[in-house]
Design a protein around this motif. Structure first.
Motif, PDB file in Angstrom:
ATOM      1  N   TRP A 176       0.848  -1.195   0.000  1.00  0.00           N
ATOM      2  CA  TRP A 176       0.000   0.000   0.000  1.00  0.00           C
ATOM      3  C   TRP A 176       0.885   1.247   0.000  1.00  0.00           C
ATOM      4  O   TRP A 176       1.572   1.524   0.960  1.00  0.00           O
ATOM      5  N   ARG A 177       0.886   1.949  -1.100  1.00  0.00           N
ATOM      6  CA  ARG A 177       1.571   3.216  -1.228  1.00  0.00           C
ATOM      7  C   ARG A 177       3.038   3.134  -0.776  1.00  0.00           C
ATOM      8  O   ARG A 177       3.544   4.012  -0.091  1.00  0.00           O
ATOM      9  N   ALA A 178       3.702   2.081  -1.152  1.00  0.00           N
ATOM     10  CA  ALA A 178       5.124   1.923  -0.843  1.00  0.00           C
ATOM     11  C   ALA A 178       5.801   1.331  -2.063  1.00  0.00           C
ATOM     12  O   ALA A 178       5.144   0.722  -2.911  1.00  0.00           O
ATOM     13  N   ASN A 179       7.095   1.509  -2.163  1.00  0.00           N
ATOM     14  CA  ASN A 179       7.846   0.949  -3.283  1.00  0.00           C
ATOM     15  C   ASN A 179       8.837  -0.061  -2.742  1.00  0.00           C
ATOM     16  O   ASN A 179      10.030   0.215  -2.591  1.00  0.00           O
ATOM     17  N   LEU A 180       8.327  -1.237  -2.423  1.00  0.00           N
ATOM     18  CA  LEU A 180       9.133  -2.278  -1.787  1.00  0.00           C
ATOM     19  C   LEU A 180      10.197  -2.819  -2.735  1.00  0.00           C
ATOM     20  O   LEU A 180      11.366  -2.950  -2.375  1.00  0.00           O
ATOM     21  N   LEU A 181       9.798  -3.120  -3.964  1.00  0.00           N
ATOM     22  CA  LEU A 181      10.706  -3.742  -4.922  1.00  0.00           C
ATOM     23  C   LEU A 181      11.500  -2.670  -5.658  1.00  0.00           C
ATOM     24  O   LEU A 181      10.936  -1.771  -6.265  1.00  0.00           O
ATOM     25  N   GLY A 182      12.809  -2.768  -5.591  1.00  0.00           N
ATOM     26  CA  GLY A 182      13.655  -1.841  -6.321  1.00  0.00           C
ATOM     27  C   GLY A 182      13.970  -0.565  -5.586  1.00  0.00           C
ATOM     28  O   GLY A 182      14.718   0.272  -6.083  1.00  0.00           O
ATOM     29  N   SER A 183      13.422  -0.386  -4.371  1.00  0.00           N
ATOM     30  CA  SER A 183      13.710   0.847  -3.631  1.00  0.00           C
ATOM     31  C   SER A 183      13.878   0.555  -2.141  1.00  0.00           C
ATOM     32  O   SER A 183      14.979   0.523  -1.635  1.00  0.00           O
ATOM     33  N   LEU A 248      -4.256  -1.468  -8.087  1.00  0.00           N
ATOM     34  CA  LEU A 248      -5.455  -0.671  -7.868  1.00  0.00           C
ATOM     35  C   LEU A 248      -5.071   0.800  -7.882  1.00  0.00           C
ATOM     36  O   LEU A 248      -4.227   1.222  -7.079  1.00  0.00           O
ATOM     37  N   PRO A 249      -5.638   1.594  -8.780  1.00  0.00           N
ATOM     38  CA  PRO A 249      -5.273   3.016  -8.869  1.00  0.00           C
ATOM     39  C   PRO A 249      -5.789   3.778  -7.655  1.00  0.00           C
ATOM     40  O   PRO A 249      -6.967   3.704  -7.316  1.00  0.00           O
ATOM     41  N   ALA A 250      -4.886   4.477  -6.991  1.00  0.00           N
ATOM     42  CA  ALA A 250      -5.214   5.156  -5.737  1.00  0.00           C
ATOM     43  C   ALA A 250      -5.335   6.658  -5.945  1.00  0.00           C
ATOM     44  O   ALA A 250      -4.679   7.242  -6.817  1.00  0.00           O
ATOM     45  N   ALA A 251      -6.168   7.278  -5.128  1.00  0.00           N
ATOM     46  CA  ALA A 251      -6.308   8.726  -5.149  1.00  0.00           C
ATOM     47  C   ALA A 251      -5.065   9.381  -4.557  1.00  0.00           C
ATOM     48  O   ALA A 251      -4.411   8.824  -3.682  1.00  0.00           O
ATOM     49  N   TRP A 285      -9.264   4.409   1.837  1.00  0.00           N
ATOM     50  CA  TRP A 285     -10.336   3.893   2.704  1.00  0.00           C
ATOM     51  C   TRP A 285     -11.396   3.170   1.876  1.00  0.00           C
ATOM     52  O   TRP A 285     -11.855   2.082   2.240  1.00  0.00           O
ATOM     53  N   ASP A 286     -11.762   3.752   0.752  1.00  0.00           N
ATOM     54  CA  ASP A 286     -12.774   3.147  -0.112  1.00  0.00           C
ATOM     55  C   ASP A 286     -12.260   1.846  -0.716  1.00  0.00           C
ATOM     56  O   ASP A 286     -12.981   0.842  -0.790  1.00  0.00           O
ATOM     57  N   ALA A 287     -10.999   1.833  -1.136  1.00  0.00           N
ATOM     58  CA  ALA A 287     -10.438   0.635  -1.762  1.00  0.00           C
ATOM     59  C   ALA A 287     -10.433  -0.550  -0.805  1.00  0.00           C
ATOM     60  O   ALA A 287     -10.872  -1.658  -1.155  1.00  0.00           O
ATOM     61  N   PHE A 288      -9.956  -0.329   0.416  1.00  0.00           N
ATOM     62  CA  PHE A 288      -9.881  -1.441   1.369  1.00  0.00           C
ATOM     63  C   PHE A 288     -11.267  -1.876   1.843  1.00  0.00           C
ATOM     64  O   PHE A 288     -11.488  -3.063   2.107  1.00  0.00           O
ATOM     65  N   ASN A 289     -12.188  -0.939   1.941  1.00  0.00           N
ATOM     66  CA  ASN A 289     -13.555  -1.326   2.302  1.00  0.00           C
ATOM     67  C   ASN A 289     -14.210  -2.135   1.195  1.00  0.00           C
ATOM     68  O   ASN A 289     -14.990  -3.060   1.462  1.00  0.00           O
ATOM     69  N   THR A 290     -13.901  -1.803  -0.050  1.00  0.00           N
ATOM     70  CA  THR A 290     -14.428  -2.584  -1.170  1.00  0.00           C
ATOM     71  C   THR A 290     -13.883  -4.008  -1.137  1.00  0.00           C
ATOM     72  O   THR A 290     -14.622  -4.978  -1.335  1.00  0.00           O
ATOM     73  N   ILE A 291     -12.595  -4.144  -0.878  1.00  0.00           N
ATOM     74  CA  ILE A 291     -11.996  -5.475  -0.751  1.00  0.00           C
ATOM     75  C   ILE A 291     -12.636  -6.230   0.412  1.00  0.00           C
ATOM     76  O   ILE A 291     -12.935  -7.433   0.311  1.00  0.00           O
ATOM     77  N   ALA A 409     -17.689   4.547   8.488  1.00  0.00           N
ATOM     78  CA  ALA A 409     -17.866   4.067   7.126  1.00  0.00           C
ATOM     79  C   ALA A 409     -17.157   4.965   6.119  1.00  0.00           C
ATOM     80  O   ALA A 409     -16.691   4.490   5.082  1.00  0.00           O
ATOM     81  N   ARG A 410     -17.062   6.262   6.404  1.00  0.00           N
ATOM     82  CA  ARG A 410     -16.423   7.194   5.483  1.00  0.00           C
ATOM     83  C   ARG A 410     -15.062   7.617   6.014  1.00  0.00           C
ATOM     84  O   ARG A 410     -14.804   7.568   7.222  1.00  0.00           O
ATOM     85  N   ASP A 411     -14.193   8.054   5.113  1.00  0.00           N
ATOM     86  CA  ASP A 411     -12.841   8.432   5.525  1.00  0.00           C
ATOM     87  C   ASP A 411     -12.845   9.578   6.529  1.00  0.00           C
ATOM     88  O   ASP A 411     -12.049   9.602   7.475  1.00  0.00           O
ATOM     89  N   VAL A 412     -13.758  10.531   6.372  1.00  0.00           N
ATOM     90  CA  VAL A 412     -13.834  11.647   7.318  1.00  0.00           C
ATOM     91  C   VAL A 412     -14.195  11.136   8.712  1.00  0.00           C
ATOM     92  O   VAL A 412     -13.662  11.610   9.728  1.00  0.00           O
ATOM     93  N   GLN A 413     -15.096  10.151   8.776  1.00  0.00           N
ATOM     94  CA  GLN A 413     -15.479   9.585  10.076  1.00  0.00           C
ATOM     95  C   GLN A 413     -14.315   8.846  10.717  1.00  0.00           C
ATOM     96  O   GLN A 413     -14.131   8.906  11.942  1.00  0.00           O
TER      97      GLN A 413
END
Length: 648
Positions: A176-183, A248-251, A285-291, A409-413
């Motif tokens: 999640w939002r990290a560059n593990l391989l190559g960095s 998964l394309p992230a915001a 938040w939306d991506a992980f809740n969808t999963i 349920a929402r990211d603001v919450q």
């Protein structure tokens, strides 16, 4: 004051260097003083509202304990780097050592620390923890007793003792939002070969027979491609996403609500969207809740409710710290003591998991916060009033496993919950925490550190309006009351709060068998590794036809990019997509829309990023699917073979 970044962190003997710096600042009376001490900066990793964040991040509101471990040991074993390490653990032993590490490798020492409960290690056992719980129930015995008997008999082993057994492989990895391989990952070539099973540049030879682990199983054929699935969430095409099975394309920061804090300033910032997430991108938040929702639907038929066994390690800031009196290391597997959960081995804890309710629980605050509160650095916060506040602020869930619980349920919450449940952003909790800390330690004047802001509660709306300074809290060691700026350990120094050590004092001497074996009871000088003697690399300062050999001070290639020259076909093509025929030169592309249909799901818009567009073109099918039939990517090239169908 000593100011240092990540520098030594990436090198051998960094712990000794750190101890030397701390010894210097402590002996000169500079520790815990504004303008003095050790100003350590490595990224922006200081989570100020740590109590609320930890509750959400580890699901401690629904189940405890969580599974967490350091990545260094995890990847050393699971990427098989231990197979290429020819040095025994006693290579660094002092001349007067007693032989504690004789015949052992680093992998052996990691496995030993896991079975003694010092090092969290996952998977913990070479058997499914769900099966262990079922076996104990069928035998009519408590889970800890069953596990101890299985370990004694040899029928059960710790997974760290045989990391190349397919039963112990990591199978699914989410980055999640990290560059593990190559960095970020050290030893990238081993990740590629053994974790992914793809092309790699492994040059090292495996350790010879006499230098292999003693306790950790050595399999003659090293496994490759341990992972079944690599999933990445990112808004950039990185060296990790390139190797991922699913991306998964992230915001980005400007397309979502989120919180940001750092060790560089005392403020809480909010992220606020300038636009909605475009195309198929989603917020984290939306991506992980969808999963979670998809997982829960499947789990209803395949898993249901099961009992899981979590091997909890011996923890800091708890009585577990006293499990090794006088620093004596006793290994139950060597017959030096009995395997006693919570004393000489990890603590098996049974956790009931309703897998079909994962999605419901992820979007609500669970009842363990009512019953047990939340603990940070040995201080437990009772959260009854905060939970009632969040019921009114966020609303409650209706129906399902989380019926009546405060909603996130929402990211603001979720942001609102983290702020309300942390002392650094809730003055009432900070003051209650300091009052409890005074009771525990006998220190005086702690309550006054947050009393001036006891009635203050920082909300997400407050952070949207302006950066808000945090509240002094027992979650951290500094005092920022009265407008002071962050300096660690000022509370310990000025209010005589005991230090988080076995003695409650700052100390230089580490009374521990393994430190004695290394001759490092006290900080000592350790020179840089002699790469010429160890690995036959050119001596520092030697010259050759290609130049002079120097000691490179950072392993991060991102710092060398300004002085390196590289030529790669993909780079000049990065600003525009390629045609599906890889033999053709880079081309320009555009989406033609005869009757204004919706844009395609893939490839994404070329405006997102040049590397994303490049990767999109590489994944683009030879014959693009277009709706309607005469819509599609138009690919133009100045030269090359005739374009395939769909390109003109």
């Amino acid at each position: 004051m000593i100011i240092m970044g990540a520098g030594t962190n990436h090198w051998f003997h960094s712990d000794t260097i750190y101890r030397a710096l701390l010894t210097l600042t402590t002996m000169t009376g500079c520790q815990g003083v504004n303008g003095g001490g050790w100003a350590h900066y490595v990224g922006q990793e200081k989570v100020r509202p740590i109590t609320g964040y930890s509750a959400l991040a580890t699901a401690a509101d629904w189940n405890r304990p969580a599974r967490q471990m350091i990545q260094t040991a995890y990847w050393y074993l699971h990427t098989d780097q231990f197979r290429y390490d020819p040095f025994s653990a006693d290579t660094l032993s002092a001349a007067s050592a007693g032989g504690t590490f004789t015949g052992k490798t680093t992998a052996d020492v990691i496995a030993q620390s896991a079975r003694m409960g010092w090092m969290p290690s996952y998977p913990t056992f070479d058997r499914n923890p769900l099966d262990l719980a079922d076996e104990a129930k069928a035998a009519g015995r408590p889970v800890p007793e069953h596990i101890v008997d299985e370990l004694r008999s040899g029928r059960l082993r710790f997974a760290a003792e045989d990391p190349d057994d397919p039963a112990n492989f990591p199978r699914v990895l989410t980055v999640w939002r990290a560059n593990l391989l190559g960095s970020s990952g050290k030893g990238n070539e081993y990740f590629l070969k053994h974790l992914l099973g793809t092309d790699s540049s492994v040059r090292a030879e495996e350790a010879p027979e006499g230098a292999r682990p003693r306790d950790v199983v050595w399999r003659e054929q090293a496994p490759t491609g341990k992972l079944d699935l690599l999933l990445s969430l990112d808004f950039r095409m990185t060296s990790t996403t390139v190797y991922s099975d699913i991306v998964l394309p992230a915001a980005t920061w400007y397309e979502k609500h989120d919180l940001n804090t750092t060790d560089m300033h005392p403020y809480v910032h909010s992220f606020n969207p300038a636009i909605s997430p475009p195309w198929q991108t989603r917020t984290d938040w939306d991506a992980f809740n969808t999963i979670a929702r998809a997982f829960s639907r499947l789990a209803a038929d395949h898993l249901g409710t099961l009992r899981d066994v979590v091997a909890a390690p011996l923890l800091h800031d708890t009585p577990d710290e006293l499990a090794n009196p006088h620093g004596r290391v006793r290994d139950w597997k060597a017959g030096e003591c009995e395997p006693v959960p919570g004393r000489t081995m990890p603590k098996p804890v049974t956790v009931e998991r309703d897998y079909a309710a994962v999605a419901d629980k992820m979007t609500a605050l669970g009842p363990l916060l009512d019953d047990l509160g939340a603990t940070t650095k040995g201080v437990t916060f009772k959260l009854d009033r905060e939970l009632e506040y969040l019921r009114g602020k966020n609303g409650t869930v209706h129906g399902g496993a989380a019926d009546g619980r405060p909603s996130i349920a929402r990211d603001v919450q979720a942001c609102e919950a983290m702020l309300a449940l942390s002392g650094t952003t809730n003055g009432r909790l900070a003051t209650k925490g300091f009052r409890e800390l005074e009771r525990q330690t006998g220190s005086e004047g702690l309550v006054e550190l947050s009393a001036e802001r006891e009635a203050e509660r920082i909300t997400f709306a407050d952070t949207q309006a302006r950066p808000v300074p945090v509240i002094t809290s027992p979650e951290w060691s500094e005092s920022e009351s009265g407008g002071r700026r962050y300096s660690p350990f000022t509370i310990n120094t000025e209010h005589l709060k005991p230090w988080h050590t076995l003695t409650g004092r700052q100390h230089f001497f580490l009374d521990h068998d393994w430190m004695a074996e290394l001759g490092e009871w006290l900080p000592v000088y350790r020179p840089p590794l002699n790469m010429h003697a160890l690995f036959d690399e050119p001596q520092v300062g030697s010259t050759g036809e290609l130049g002079v050999t120097v000691r490179y001070l950072t392993p991060h290639n991102k710092w060398s990019i300004h002085s390196d020259y590289k030529a790669a076909y993909g780079w000049p093509a990065g600003s525009r997509p390629r045609c599906p025929d890889r033999s053709r030169p880079p081309c320009t592309a555009s989406w033609t829309t005869p009757s204004a249909p919706a844009p395609p799901a893939w490839p994404p818009s070329t405006s997102r990023s040049s590397t994303t567009a490049d990767a999109a073109a590489r994944s683009w099918p030879t014959t693009p699917t277009a709706t309607p039939a005469n819509a599609g990517w138009r690919c133009c090239a100045s030269s090359g073979p005739t374009p395939p169908p769909g390109c003109a």
